[in-house]
Scaffold this active site. Sequence first.
Site, PDB file in Angstrom:
ATOM      1  CE  LYS A 213      -0.769  -0.356   5.228  1.00 22.34           C
ATOM      2  NZ  LYS A 213      -0.675   1.138   5.530  1.00 22.34           N
TER       3      LYS A 213
ATOM      4  CE1 TYR B 228      14.710  30.885   4.075  1.00 21.70           C
ATOM      5  CE2 TYR B 228      14.151  29.362   3.957  1.00 21.70           C
ATOM      6  CZ  TYR B 228      14.680  30.104   2.810  1.00 21.70           C
ATOM      7  OH  TYR B 228      14.121  30.111   2.026  1.00 21.70           O
TER       8      TYR B 228
END
Length: 360
Positions: free
Chosen positions: A35, A257
């Site tokens: 899956k 950042y």
Amino acid sequence: MSRTTVATIHLGALRHNLARIKALAAPAKVMAVVKADAYGHGLERVARALDAEAEAFAVAALGDGLRLRAAGHRQRIVVLSGPDQPGDIAEMQRLELEAAIHHEAQLAWLAEASPARGRLRAWLKVDSGMHRLGFPPGRVAEVHARLAAMPGVDPRIGLLTHFAESENFDGRATAAQIARFDEATRGLDGPRSLSNSAAVLGWPEARADWVRSGGLLYGLSVVEGRSGADFGFRPAMTLSTRLIAVNRVGKGERIGYNGTWQCPEDMPVGVAAIGYGDGYPRSAAAGTPVLVGDARVPLIGRVSMDLVTLDLRGAPRARVGDRVTLWGPELPVETIAAQAGTISYDLTCGMTRRVLFVED
Ligand code: PLP
């Protein structure tokens, strides 16, 4: 699309892992759980690699079953969440997909199924304690009888349950789930399936007729604090990229950042072409290990969309173009997941379309 960031899928590792699960689970048979695009490794690729050896596949959604049939796979395929809507039933009959039946609504749809389309194989899902999907133990006998009497349903009804914490090998919860399942299904005919990967390792009494294994197939950790390799499994994915800049940055300067990491001295800082836009976790903390060539160096500063920054003091000869490995056989994905506050499944499932997939 970037050609720099590459997920290499190791087909030999997939085959090795399936063989190992089969050996551990015998005499139970194995459903290879593919899956979520085979836990991010690529559904068609993984199914092709395992086709000769897999006795059955398990998927979450009808669409995945359709993809497997379109690729020519003839094995049994179990759709673990069953039909989601009435129209799914005829499609599942046409494709000979097996349905996990967990809800009254599905029983109403199934009751209308025409036997002319072929009798659908059903797995009755028992909620033995996880309280996600399944019928409560007290309803199992009645639902089993109703299913077996439906003209559009194959009377050989499977019995299925799923464990909430089978990785706790000495925990009480799994023992209680096994006992509830046994009690609820006593005297009923049909193949039984309880175990996921962790249960294959730790709960031999729950192997029954079929085990459903995903994590171990991909060589992933299924037990906290242990890697797949600790149990003889091989990682099936290597995530790699290249260094695209090597800069000298002065003592006291801040990286990336919000300047969350400050250089303690003049030092080389590497920039690698991968970020959360590729699926590398933004939450990976400073200090998360990365391989530059063979050297293990720490990530520094924030992970950005396209880039990560690396402390290259431990790799003084690193150059632009050097290979950077984010995870793989030499650097367990579990280590990165722990640094990012998540599990390995989450990382392999999270690769984005920008990543180039190759096989070896
Ligand atoms: N069975 C069911 C119903 C599942 O939802 C899953 C995965 O979540 C599995 C089996 C396979 O679990 P694992 O990947 O831990 O083997």
